[in-house]
Design an enzyme around this catalytic site. Structure first.
Site, PDB file in Angstrom:
ATOM      1  N   HIS A   1       0.866  -1.341  -0.276  1.00 17.88           N
ATOM      2  CA  HIS A   1       0.219  -0.539  -0.214  1.00 17.88           C
ATOM      3  C   HIS A   1       0.961   1.617  -0.420  1.00 17.88           C
ATOM      4  O   HIS A   1       1.969   1.129   0.593  1.00 17.88           O
ATOM      5  CB  HIS A   1      -1.297  -0.095   1.126  1.00 17.88           C
ATOM      6  CG  HIS A   1      -1.721   1.262   1.443  1.00 17.88           C
ATOM      7  ND1 HIS A   1      -2.583   1.762   0.520  1.00 17.88           N
ATOM      8  CD2 HIS A   1      -1.510   2.347   1.969  1.00 17.88           C
ATOM      9  CE1 HIS A   1      -3.465   2.861   1.342  1.00 17.88           C
ATOM     10  NE2 HIS A   1      -2.985   3.268   2.199  1.00 17.88           N
ATOM     11  N   SER A   2       0.555   2.155  -0.386  1.00 18.39           N
ATOM     12  CA  SER A   2       1.659   3.813  -0.993  1.00 18.39           C
ATOM     13  C   SER A   2       2.697   3.374  -1.182  1.00 18.39           C
ATOM     14  O   SER A   2       2.887   2.979  -2.389  1.00 18.39           O
ATOM     15  CB  SER A   2       0.459   4.133  -0.042  1.00 18.39           C
ATOM     16  OG  SER A   2       0.978   5.331   0.806  1.00 18.39           O
ATOM     17  N   TYR A   3       3.307   4.229  -0.210  1.00 21.22           N
ATOM     18  CA  TYR A   3       4.691   4.140  -0.183  1.00 21.22           C
ATOM     19  C   TYR A   3       5.240   2.434  -0.372  1.00 21.22           C
ATOM     20  O   TYR A   3       6.069   2.601  -0.626  1.00 21.22           O
ATOM     21  CB  TYR A   3       5.387   4.595   0.995  1.00 21.22           C
ATOM     22  CG  TYR A   3       6.778   4.952   1.307  1.00 21.22           C
ATOM     23  CD1 TYR A   3       6.939   6.782   0.500  1.00 21.22           C
ATOM     24  CD2 TYR A   3       8.109   4.055   1.618  1.00 21.22           C
ATOM     25  CE1 TYR A   3       8.348   7.197   0.398  1.00 21.22           C
ATOM     26  CE2 TYR A   3       9.039   4.711   1.688  1.00 21.22           C
ATOM     27  CZ  TYR A   3       9.953   6.189   0.615  1.00 21.22           C
ATOM     28  OH  TYR A   3      10.587   6.465   0.256  1.00 21.22           O
TER      29      TYR A   3
ATOM     30  N   GLY B   1       4.349   0.621  -2.293  1.00 23.63           N
ATOM     31  CA  GLY B   1       4.593  -0.087  -3.302  1.00 23.63           C
ATOM     32  C   GLY B   1       6.209   0.492  -4.040  1.00 23.63           C
ATOM     33  O   GLY B   1       6.409  -0.419  -5.076  1.00 23.63           O
TER      34      GLY B   1
END
Length: 409
Positions: free
Chosen positions: A285-287, A289
């Site tokens: 998720h988010s960072y 990735g």
């Protein structure tokens, strides 16, 4: 300017002198503009908070919602009006308790074990940890790896705000863990934000840090004089803004785990790559990735050989900024899917300017909810990836009629 000053009248001289004073002291702060009389009307309460949920008079009900024990109401941030800083500190204190509570759920409800990092850490050095199922390294079939985003969240969480204001299902990774175990996956939960420990500075360290300066002695003396003048005002103001002076701390980073990217690589090298699973899957998720993409850059051949599919949820990675090579971008297009925040229905194709992986709607416009809203689609994507691998046909993560065709730039 001096010539103009000599020619001007008294008003001109006063105006120019005032101008010179302002530009002579650019480092003076704006404390003089603060209405101290207004601040003196009330003192900030002590920054002392309970260390248990019960102490806060909150509990998670049967639906996983945080509710007040007596009133049954949701959490109230503005517990004391006009004291934002105190309310924020209270919120952060509750967040720390919830982090420990989630750790307990991972161990007691999900039956994961806590593993210390670095694996060869000595007793006196800073340590981090991850969680994994008992079969994580020996499961011959499937392994699921979970990576949350950046910020205050820790292992097992997607978003603290969701845990406090919504429920445990939407804000934690527990639904992913439970379903993975039910479907025969081993599980590893990363902890990429646990990068350092904070220790209180000694008086000698504080003095040393204040003494270090590259400025000339004359300039430093002039600056010190002005700082002493403002210190009285600052101290007076601080009495009301910050009555409990917080301790000065320093950060000691954890060996080989000093950043989310380092952490992901370390866990890959010491655990994921050593696992027996034929199919490794990631949800990032988010960072998280971005951390996964960095892992690919550093361990490209290994990742391609072991990882079957990657589900990204509103990932903030950028193939240009991270200088991702063509072979990795091609692999991502075939093996990754990014569920992004969008007003479109779940799994609807979403156009992207980046030539990496397909983007589809997570069925929500809220960034922090993308992992929860895409939950059923992610496991379907993984199931299709296994079938495609076995039949040597790649999975289709989006509606076939809407799937985006990417071209190399």
């Amino acid at each position: 300017m001096m010539a103009q000053l000599q020619q001007g009248g008294p008003d001109e001289k006063e105006k120019t002198t005032h101008t010179l004073c302002i530009f002579s002291f650019p480092f003076l702060d704006l404390l003089s503009r603060i209405d101290l009389d207004e601040l003196m009307k009330k003192d900030e309460p002590p920054l002392e908070f309970p260390d248990t949920l019960e102490g806060f008079e909150y509990i998670f009900n049967e639906k996983g919602q945080l509710r007040h024990i007596k009133t049954g109401e949701p959490f109230v941030f503005n517990y004391r009006e006009d004291l934002h800083r105190w309310n924020q500190k209270r919120y952060e204190a509750l967040g720390e308790i919830i982090t420990k509570y989630i750790y307990e759920l991972l161990q007691n409800e999900c039956h994961l074990k806590k593993v210390t990092l670095p694996v060869d850490a000595i007793e006196t050095e800073p340590k981090s940890f991850i969680f994994m199922s008992e079969d994580a390294l020996v499961n011959p079939d499937k392994l699921l790896v979970l990576i949350h985003g950046n910020g205050v969240v820790r292992a097992g969480q997607w978003a603290r705000r969701l845990i406090i204001n919504e429920d445990l299902d939407s804000g934690t990774q527990i639904p992913y863990i439970k379903r993975a175990i039910e479907e025969g996956y081993g599980v590893i939960v990363l902890n990429p934000n646990e990068n350092y420990i904070e220790v209180e500075k000694t008086k000698a360290q504080i003095q040393l840090s204040s003494d270090i300066s590259d400025e000339p002695a004359e300039k430093r003396e002039r600056k010190d004089k002005i700082q002493k003048e403002t210190k009285k005002r600052r101290d007076f103001y601080e009495k009301y803004r910050n009555p409990q002076k917080e301790k000065e701390t320093m950060q000691i980073y954890i060996r080989d785990n000093g950043s989310p990217e380092e952490h992901a690589i370390y866990v890959w090298d010491h655990f994921i790559s050593q696992s027996a699973a034929e199919n490794v899957f990631f949800v990032a998720h988010s960072y998280g990735g971005l951390a996964f993409v960095e892992l690919m850059i550093q361990r490209e051949a290994e990742v391609k050989n072991r990882v079957t599919a990657v589900a990204l949820t509103d990932s903030v990675h950028n193939v240009w900024h991270q200088e991702v090579g063509k072979t990795i971008r091609e692999w991502m297009r075939e093996n990754c899917c990014n569920w992004v925040s969008s007003s479109e229905p779940l799994d609807t194709s979403v156009e992207s300017m980046l030539p990496d992986c397909p983007r589809v709607s997570a069925g929500t416009e809220r960034h922090e909810l993308t992992s929860w809203k895409s939950f059923p689609s992610v496991f379907k994507f993984f199931s299709e990836a296994v079938k495609a691998k076995n039949s040597l046909v790649k999975p289709t993560p989006t509606r076939r009629s809407n799937r985006i065709k990417y071209e190399e730039f």
